[in-house]
Design a protein around this motif. Sequence first.
Motif, short mmCIF file in Angstrom:
data_model
loop_
_atom_site.label_atom_id
_atom_site.label_comp_id
_atom_site.label_asym_id
_atom_site.label_seq_id
_atom_site.Cartn_x
_atom_site.Cartn_y
_atom_site.Cartn_z
N LEU A 28 0.92 -1.55 -0.04
CA LEU A 28 -0.18 0.12 0.11
C LEU A 28 0.74 1.36 0.03
CD1 LEU A 28 -2.77 -0.90 2.51
CD2 LEU A 28 -2.83 -0.79 -0.42
N ASN A 82 -8.20 -0.41 -0.38
CA ASN A 82 -8.30 0.97 -1.42
C ASN A 82 -8.64 2.13 -1.03
OD1 ASN A 82 -5.91 0.06 -2.78
ND2 ASN A 82 -7.26 -1.24 -4.21
N TYR A 86 -6.98 5.41 0.29
CA TYR A 86 -6.73 6.27 -0.53
C TYR A 86 -8.62 6.61 -0.41
CZ TYR A 86 -2.76 3.34 -1.51
OH TYR A 86 -1.69 2.63 -1.68
N ALA A 97 -6.24 2.07 -8.99
CA ALA A 97 -5.54 2.53 -7.55
C ALA A 97 -5.24 0.31 -7.33
CB ALA A 97 -5.87 2.15 -6.89
N SER A 98 -6.29 -0.26 -7.45
CA SER A 98 -6.72 -1.91 -7.33
C SER A 98 -5.58 -2.37 -8.42
CB SER A 98 -7.96 -2.21 -7.32
OG SER A 98 -8.52 -1.55 -6.57
N LEU A 101 -1.81 -1.60 -7.50
CA LEU A 101 -1.43 -2.90 -6.16
C LEU A 101 -1.69 -4.65 -6.88
CD1 LEU A 101 -1.74 -3.47 -3.30
CD2 LEU A 101 -3.91 -4.01 -3.28
#
Length: 114
Positions: A28, A82, A86, A97-98, A101
Amino acid sequence: MEAGVDLYLEVYIDVVFIINFIMDFLLLWIVKKILKYKCCVFRIVAGACIGAIGACILSSVPELNGFVQFLFAYVVLCLAMNLTVYGYKSFKTLLKASLILYITTFFLGGVINS
């Protein structure tokens, strides 16, 4: 193997939690740096706790259906982590973001295996 011999696996839930917490925190934090998002360390800790608790649940209930495990691990936990770290800005940023990740998880796993 002899008849009547039962095999079992001992799962130390504290070890599962600690290992997953450290890895989730690191991932993260890397995603935060890549996407240049601003968030406090407390939110990263909270997101890592969510991921680690999810890993503990999955490792302590091995009789779950494989599809359910997949959905829980790769969709629900990822989105929850997430969102916690965030926040929700838009579906596009959450998806971005996923995806980052997942990519960083893939590369970090490769680096650790090397």
